[in-house]
Design a protein around this motif. Structure first.
Motif, PDB file in Angstrom:
ATOM      1  N   UNK A  89       0.836  -1.203   0.000  1.00  0.00           N
ATOM      2  CA  UNK A  89       0.000   0.000   0.000  1.00  0.00           C
ATOM      3  C   UNK A  89       0.875   1.260   0.000  1.00  0.00           C
ATOM      4  N   UNK A  90       1.964   1.239   0.757  1.00  0.00           N
ATOM      5  CA  UNK A  90       2.864   2.388   0.766  1.00  0.00           C
ATOM      6  C   UNK A  90       3.559   2.538  -0.576  1.00  0.00           C
ATOM      7  N   UNK A  91       3.970   1.436  -1.175  1.00  0.00           N
ATOM      8  CA  UNK A  91       4.613   1.495  -2.484  1.00  0.00           C
ATOM      9  C   UNK A  91       3.661   2.059  -3.535  1.00  0.00           C
ATOM     10  N   UNK A  92       2.398   1.651  -3.483  1.00  0.00           N
ATOM     11  CA  UNK A  92       1.422   2.155  -4.440  1.00  0.00           C
ATOM     12  C   UNK A  92       1.151   3.632  -4.217  1.00  0.00           C
ATOM     13  N   UNK A  93       1.091   4.043  -2.954  1.00  0.00           N
ATOM     14  CA  UNK A  93       0.924   5.469  -2.652  1.00  0.00           C
ATOM     15  C   UNK A  93       2.045   6.286  -3.299  1.00  0.00           C
ATOM     16  N   UNK A  94       3.275   5.844  -3.141  1.00  0.00           N
ATOM     17  CA  UNK A  94       4.421   6.564  -3.695  1.00  0.00           C
ATOM     18  C   UNK A  94       4.353   6.594  -5.212  1.00  0.00           C
TER      19      UNK A  94
END
Length: 327
Positions: free
Chosen positions: A169-174
């Protein structure tokens, strides 16, 4: 005992017991998530109502005209983000089979799925209205991706699902945020759409981070081993997309998402969960802890290696009509 213990398909008895024990945390984090969010819909961003006036038509014409200036590197990043978002059926299934169909896990899965469903819809509305791609070629990629399935080798370990979603989820946010920034000076609506997606992913990240943190507190040794396996073998969900390696390489070279950014995510989570100072661990837990704390250094070396060996080359994608991208 909760119905999860009866309905869960995956997990050892001890893991299922832990998932049952943290149901209160899941419900609490879901309530906090709903309290903090501002619910939005794709039509708020790219209206398509039957009674739209000439001003709306003029805005659509402006978007299409400005979007012609988006470089092909950005188009590839948007395409990969869209295809990844449209892999949602795979993730709903994975959450259901790993965590069961009883509340509050199913409540979260349904809420999360409803929110994530808007992402693919909003981004598809944008790329279709802005005329970014050969849509027929993109739709074929999307179909083949869904048809191919997404079946990570998690060995029926529900802890790995929650470790993975914390990272992913953090990778997709970035990825959404960085792609949006590359659009902002050229076509601001693209940035606006991607910013909405990134904001949602940030809140989803906070949920999964908190829930996996509760697992670490209750079952630290098994949780650390699961986290290590996921962290060392992390792959974005779109890796089953045909041409994914080339698409992700363009995204890396364009600075949208790369090993250095993944390293920062790992460091952030290791710090948040206080992995380095955990005590009273078993031998296996201590071994996993030590290896986890070395992962950022390993990722830094990987990033340096990738950068050192990078040589200019051409990339071609059917969804941008086969045009060459030289990077």
């Amino acid at each position: 005992m909760s119905g999860l213990a009866l309905n869960a398909r995956f997990g050892s008895p001890d893991q299922i017991e832990t998932l049952v024990a943290i149901e209160g945390v899941v419900a609490q984090q879901m309530a906090l998530h709903v309290e903090k969010r501002r619910l939005w819909f794709p039509n708020d961003l790219m209206p398509a109502d039957a009674n739209l006036d000439a001003a709306a038509d003029a805005e659509l014409a402006r978007i299409r005209d400005a979007a012609r200036g988006l470089p092909d590197t950005v188009r590839v990043a948007i395409a990969l983000n869209l295809l990844t978002e449209e892999g949602l059926p795979h993730f709903h299934r994975l959450i259901a089979v790993h965590l069961g169909n009883s509340t509050p896990w199913s409540d979260w899965n349904n809420l999360w799925t409803a929110e994530e469903d808007r992402h693919g819809c909003a981004l598809r509305d944008y790329v279709r209205d802005a005329r970014l791609f050969d849509m027929g070629a993109l739709e074929k990629l999307q179909y083949r991706y869904i048809e191919a399935g997404f079946n990570p080798d998690w060995e029926q370990d529900p802890y790995r699902l929650l470790a993975y979603t914390s990272l992913q989820e953090k990778a997709t946010q970035i990825s959404h945020a960085n792609a949006g920034r590359l659009c902002s000076a050229i076509e601001p609506m693209a940035q606006k759409v991607l910013a909405h997606l990134a904001s949602d992913e940030s809140r989803h990240y906070q949920f999964y981070r908190a829930v996996f943190g509760a697992i670490l507190e209750r079952d630290p040794n098994r949780a650390l081993q699961s986290l290590l396996k996921v962290t060392l073998n992390f792959a974005m969900p779109g890796h089953a997309i045909r041409g994914y390696d080339d698409m992700s390489e363009v995204v890396r070279r364009a600075g949208v998402f790369c090993a250095s950014q993944y390293k920062e995510i790992v460091e952030e989570l290791l710090d948040f969960w206080k992995i380095g100072v955990m005590t009273n661990l078993s031998a296996a837990g201590r071994e996993a802890q030590e290896k986890l704390m070395k992962v950022p250094t390993r990722l830094a070396r990987m990033a340096d290696f990738q950068n050192a060996k990078t040589a200019a080359r051409d990339f071609h994608f059917d969804f941008i009509f086969g045009r060459a991208i030289r990077l």
